[in-house]
Scaffold this active site. Sequence first.
Site, PDB file in Angstrom:
ATOM      1  N   ARG A 261       0.840  -1.204   0.000  1.00 35.23           N
ATOM      2  CA  ARG A 261       0.000   0.000   0.000  1.00 35.23           C
ATOM      3  C   ARG A 261       0.864   1.239   0.000  1.00 35.23           C
ATOM      4  O   ARG A 261       1.853   1.322   0.724  1.00 35.23           O
ATOM      5  CB  ARG A 261      -0.920   0.003   1.222  1.00 35.23           C
ATOM      6  CG  ARG A 261      -1.870  -1.180   1.182  1.00 35.23           C
ATOM      7  CD  ARG A 261      -2.912  -1.173   2.255  1.00 35.23           C
ATOM      8  NE  ARG A 261      -3.691  -2.405   2.169  1.00 35.23           N
ATOM      9  CZ  ARG A 261      -4.631  -2.762   3.017  1.00 35.23           C
ATOM     10  NH1 ARG A 261      -4.954  -1.956   4.028  1.00 35.23           N
ATOM     11  NH2 ARG A 261      -5.283  -3.903   2.867  1.00 35.23           N
ATOM     12  N   ARG A 276       2.048   0.459  10.295  1.00 35.08           N
ATOM     13  CA  ARG A 276       1.644   0.929   8.970  1.00 35.08           C
ATOM     14  C   ARG A 276       2.838   0.872   8.022  1.00 35.08           C
ATOM     15  O   ARG A 276       3.675   1.767   8.022  1.00 35.08           O
ATOM     16  CB  ARG A 276       1.104   2.364   9.084  1.00 35.08           C
ATOM     17  CG  ARG A 276       0.337   2.862   7.880  1.00 35.08           C
ATOM     18  CD  ARG A 276      -0.288   4.215   8.156  1.00 35.08           C
ATOM     19  NE  ARG A 276      -1.230   4.158   9.273  1.00 35.08           N
ATOM     20  CZ  ARG A 276      -2.518   3.816   9.161  1.00 35.08           C
ATOM     21  NH1 ARG A 276      -3.017   3.563   7.992  1.00 35.08           N
ATOM     22  NH2 ARG A 276      -3.291   3.767  10.230  1.00 35.08           N
ATOM     23  N   GLU A 348      -6.718  -1.875  15.068  1.00 32.14           N
ATOM     24  CA  GLU A 348      -7.318  -2.788  14.090  1.00 32.14           C
ATOM     25  C   GLU A 348      -6.329  -3.882  13.680  1.00 32.14           C
ATOM     26  O   GLU A 348      -5.177  -3.616  13.361  1.00 32.14           O
ATOM     27  CB  GLU A 348      -7.731  -1.993  12.844  1.00 32.14           C
ATOM     28  CG  GLU A 348      -8.303  -2.871  11.766  1.00 32.14           C
ATOM     29  CD  GLU A 348      -8.462  -2.145  10.422  1.00 32.14           C
ATOM     30  OE1 GLU A 348      -8.529  -0.903  10.429  1.00 32.14           O
ATOM     31  OE2 GLU A 348      -8.513  -2.833   9.395  1.00 32.14           O
ATOM     32  N   SER A 351     -10.438  -6.890   9.479  1.00 34.15           N
ATOM     33  CA  SER A 351     -11.605  -6.174   9.007  1.00 34.15           C
ATOM     34  C   SER A 351     -12.423  -7.194   8.230  1.00 34.15           C
ATOM     35  O   SER A 351     -11.916  -7.776   7.276  1.00 34.15           O
ATOM     36  CB  SER A 351     -11.125  -5.042   8.104  1.00 34.15           C
ATOM     37  OG  SER A 351     -12.122  -4.097   7.921  1.00 34.15           O
ATOM     38  N   ARG A 390       0.878  -7.019  12.412  1.00 34.21           N
ATOM     39  CA  ARG A 390       0.210  -6.462  13.589  1.00 34.21           C
ATOM     40  C   ARG A 390       0.003  -7.535  14.657  1.00 34.21           C
ATOM     41  O   ARG A 390      -0.033  -7.215  15.851  1.00 34.21           O
ATOM     42  CB  ARG A 390      -1.127  -5.819  13.195  1.00 34.21           C
ATOM     43  CG  ARG A 390      -0.913  -4.537  12.395  1.00 34.21           C
ATOM     44  CD  ARG A 390      -2.194  -3.771  12.167  1.00 34.21           C
ATOM     45  NE  ARG A 390      -1.929  -2.563  11.380  1.00 34.21           N
ATOM     46  CZ  ARG A 390      -2.834  -1.651  11.083  1.00 34.21           C
ATOM     47  NH1 ARG A 390      -4.087  -1.795  11.505  1.00 34.21           N
ATOM     48  NH2 ARG A 390      -2.511  -0.584  10.370  1.00 34.21           N
TER      49      ARG A 390
END
Length: 427
Positions: A261, A276, A348, A351, A390
């Site tokens: 990303r 991130r 998070e 999802s 994560r």
Amino acid sequence: MLDIKFIRSNPDEIRDGLRKRRSKLDLEQFLAIDQKRRDLLLETEELKARRNQASGEMARMKKTGENAEPLLAELGIVSARIKTLDEELRGIDQQTSDWVMSIPNVPHSSVPEGVDEADNREVRSWGEKPVLPFAPKEHWELGTALGGLDFETAAKITGSRFVLLKGWAAKLERALISFMLDVQTAENGYDEVMPPVIVNRESLMGTGQLPKFEDELFHLENTNYYLIPTAEVPVTNIYRDTTLAESALPIAHCAYTACFRSEAGSYGKDTKGMIRQHQFDKVELVRFVHPDASYDELEKLLGHAESILQKLGLPYRVVTLCAGDLGFSSAKTYDIEVWLPGQDKYREISSCSNFEDFQARRAGIRFKPADSKKSRLVHTLNGSGLAVGRTMVAILENYQQADGSVIVPEILRPYMNGLEKIELRKA
RNA sequence: GGAGAGGUAGCGAAGUCCGGCCGUAACGCGCUCGACUCGAAAUCGAGUUACCGGCUAAUCCCCGGUACGUGGGUUCGAAUCCCACCCUCUCCGCCA
């Protein structure tokens, strides 16, 4: 993508959905364009019917040697008119499809109202936050001190938002991937696949990342290839333009891939550590289901993702995203947020979304009901099971000890050559 | 990267040279229903693309349109002729 016919006949529902999402799209403008398009289409089709009919006549006349001149003259005019109308139609078709491609999914009725993250609603929480008799450290501090995380070298090799995993950390990453895939295939009935991590434009259109979110993707220069932001893209597109048998549903795939990303627009956010990154590993769960069952399926999928955290003994909570925080293609999304003692907050880690037929319509994924000739669109769902980096962050922060070492969760030890504790080896 | 072959229904495949009842698309397979049979196989018969628009209570009919890898062009008319691009296969080169 929503069904144009549905938009046309249920404008109130669309208006309400857009309002809930705080979207500024102008529905009235679209309805006007759509009306114009249908008028134009009707006129063009009538002319084409005339042309087709006359073409048959022409063929016959040529055979019998009749004089075709008058007909030829008429058709010249008709064809010229068709050409003009077709061009006009092409323009308006483009406008229509741009609009339809840019309208987000309608939130499910159970999705709470709200503007952003702050309005998400907690559904439940699981596990006990660890009570640490010392000031907990953040993962990057722990991981760096233990020699496993090396951000500086990664910055040299590539740049910021990358990490070099060394020794125990590299092994832990690999252990987590294997563990997650083993659980999902052995206990939850997923078929494992390993897809390409480079995909073409059509695939990204199919799942809804394009055309709206080009910025968030890494695009390979001089090609129409992109690095995937999630395995959802290649895995969902396995069945692009395919009609499945009803008896084949539900289809469930799990896949490990690296994800990429660009993180455009997230400057200054989570700049430290592994939260991130431009590149990260993820195990993804994707389900293709019967439309009548998709909300039950969403609960199932959520449970499959949760089971990983439970087995790892990591405390978490489940939240329902409010309409304003909902992703573009999703009708309903649950986020699973894991507890991070070092950050003193939930973050998070998964999802799980029901896209209903939004992706299936774009991607052309159908099934043939046993009792009908007409095929129907499937519903697609996916969820992370889980974001691997994560998860490592959560393990480091939750299992940290006063001396800076980290206990390895029992269930991972077989994947780590029996290692029980990560500690600095004395030189 | 070089040379060649190819892309037509769920699958295989004809049609392309020579443009016109050749696209619910020959032929074969598969699938569905029926006949025969105690049942099955075999055989025989019938059916079997998707999407868009109109009509409609309707995702049933019916009417019309579109689609022969994709996008353009020529033409009254393109699977068929011309141009560009994409993909697959075979061989060669390079390569983990």
